[in-house]
Design a protein around this motif. Sequence first.
Motif, mmCIF file in Angstrom:
data_model
loop_
_atom_site.group_PDB
_atom_site.id
_atom_site.type_symbol
_atom_site.label_atom_id
_atom_site.label_comp_id
_atom_site.label_asym_id
_atom_site.label_seq_id
_atom_site.Cartn_x
_atom_site.Cartn_y
_atom_site.Cartn_z
ATOM 1 N N ARG A 43 -23.674 32.898 -30.804
ATOM 2 C CA ARG A 43 -24.517 33.721 -31.687
ATOM 3 C C ARG A 43 -24.617 33.083 -33.062
ATOM 4 N NH1 ARG A 43 -22.853 36.605 -35.666
ATOM 5 N NH2 ARG A 43 -20.759 36.751 -34.816
ATOM 6 N N ARG A 44 -23.489 32.613 -33.583
ATOM 7 C CA ARG A 44 -23.475 32.045 -34.931
ATOM 8 C C ARG A 44 -24.297 30.752 -34.991
ATOM 9 N NH1 ARG A 44 -23.977 33.540 -39.744
ATOM 10 N NH2 ARG A 44 -22.682 32.531 -41.274
ATOM 11 N N LEU A 45 -24.214 29.938 -33.968
ATOM 12 C CA LEU A 45 -25.005 28.705 -33.936
ATOM 13 C C LEU A 45 -26.492 29.035 -33.901
ATOM 14 C CD1 LEU A 45 -24.858 25.638 -33.921
ATOM 15 C CD2 LEU A 45 -24.701 25.728 -31.436
ATOM 16 N N ASP A 46 -26.871 30.043 -33.106
ATOM 17 C CA ASP A 46 -28.271 30.500 -33.088
ATOM 18 C C ASP A 46 -28.709 30.978 -34.472
ATOM 19 O OD1 ASP A 46 -28.615 29.893 -30.432
ATOM 20 O OD2 ASP A 46 -28.433 31.969 -29.730
ATOM 21 N N GLN A 47 -27.835 31.681 -35.174
ATOM 22 C CA GLN A 47 -28.173 32.153 -36.520
ATOM 23 C C GLN A 47 -28.383 30.975 -37.468
ATOM 24 O OE1 GLN A 47 -24.768 34.728 -37.183
ATOM 25 N NE2 GLN A 47 -26.062 36.547 -36.935
ATOM 26 N N HIS A 48 -27.491 30.000 -37.422
ATOM 27 C CA HIS A 48 -27.628 28.837 -38.304
ATOM 28 C C HIS A 48 -28.899 28.045 -38.003
ATOM 29 C CE1 HIS A 48 -23.963 29.061 -40.623
ATOM 30 N NE2 HIS A 48 -23.218 29.149 -39.529
ATOM 31 N N PRO A 53 -31.442 36.434 -36.432
ATOM 32 C CA PRO A 53 -31.284 36.811 -37.843
ATOM 33 C C PRO A 53 -29.875 36.516 -38.331
ATOM 34 C CG PRO A 53 -32.085 38.674 -36.519
ATOM 35 C CD PRO A 53 -31.764 37.566 -35.580
ATOM 36 N N GLY A 54 -29.778 36.098 -39.578
ATOM 37 C CA GLY A 54 -28.479 35.789 -40.177
ATOM 38 C C GLY A 54 -28.370 34.302 -40.437
ATOM 39 N N GLY A 55 -27.169 33.838 -40.574
ATOM 40 C CA GLY A 55 -26.942 32.431 -40.870
ATOM 41 C C GLY A 55 -26.714 32.234 -42.354
ATOM 42 N N ALA A 56 -26.268 31.066 -42.707
ATOM 43 C CA ALA A 56 -25.948 30.760 -44.096
ATOM 44 C C ALA A 56 -27.160 30.188 -44.814
ATOM 45 C CB ALA A 56 -24.803 29.753 -44.146
ATOM 46 N N ARG A 57 -27.262 30.491 -46.077
ATOM 47 C CA ARG A 57 -28.348 29.943 -46.895
ATOM 48 C C ARG A 57 -28.277 28.414 -46.895
ATOM 49 N NH1 ARG A 57 -29.054 32.486 -52.634
ATOM 50 N NH2 ARG A 57 -29.787 34.153 -51.290
ATOM 51 N N TYR A 58 -27.048 27.880 -46.912
ATOM 52 C CA TYR A 58 -26.864 26.430 -46.946
ATOM 53 C C TYR A 58 -27.541 25.752 -45.762
ATOM 54 C CZ TYR A 58 -24.717 21.862 -47.316
ATOM 55 O OH TYR A 58 -24.527 20.513 -47.434
ATOM 56 N N THR A 59 -27.370 26.311 -44.569
ATOM 57 C CA THR A 59 -27.913 25.658 -43.383
ATOM 58 C C THR A 59 -29.389 25.958 -43.150
ATOM 59 O OG1 THR A 59 -27.160 27.467 -41.952
ATOM 60 C CG2 THR A 59 -25.684 25.568 -42.208
ATOM 61 N N SER A 60 -29.922 26.983 -43.800
ATOM 62 C CA SER A 60 -31.313 27.365 -43.541
ATOM 63 C C SER A 60 -32.303 26.262 -43.914
ATOM 64 C CB SER A 60 -31.669 28.660 -44.265
ATOM 65 O OG SER A 60 -31.666 28.471 -45.666
#
Length: 106
Positions: A43-48, A53-60
């Motif tokens: 899930r977290r990898l999909d967000q990044h 929805p979600g993920g870190a601003r850095y990786t966006s």
Amino acid sequence: MDSAVQPSQRPDRTEKAADIWHVYLLECADGTLYCGITTDLARRLDQHNGLAPGGARYTSGRRPVRLLASRACAHKGAALRLECAVKARPRAEKILFLQEGVVAPC
């Protein structure tokens, strides 16, 4: 009487795989590294990567990202300590730190 259910009394609260925390290291499209923690790596990898929805601003702004390494920890505190230790190391050591288990397990 107060009929509110206390968090420890919730029937849906059981020990399960979601209670395993993971420290993960990503490589961004620009070659930089990102370290974080989660209970659900997929899930977290999909967000990044912007697939959920979600993920870190850095990786966006540095997509796509790919998973380089991860390590499971028994609880959140251990994961946070390991994340801090990874972030304190130089780039080359960060990768080895998680991939080869240079440190003791969480």
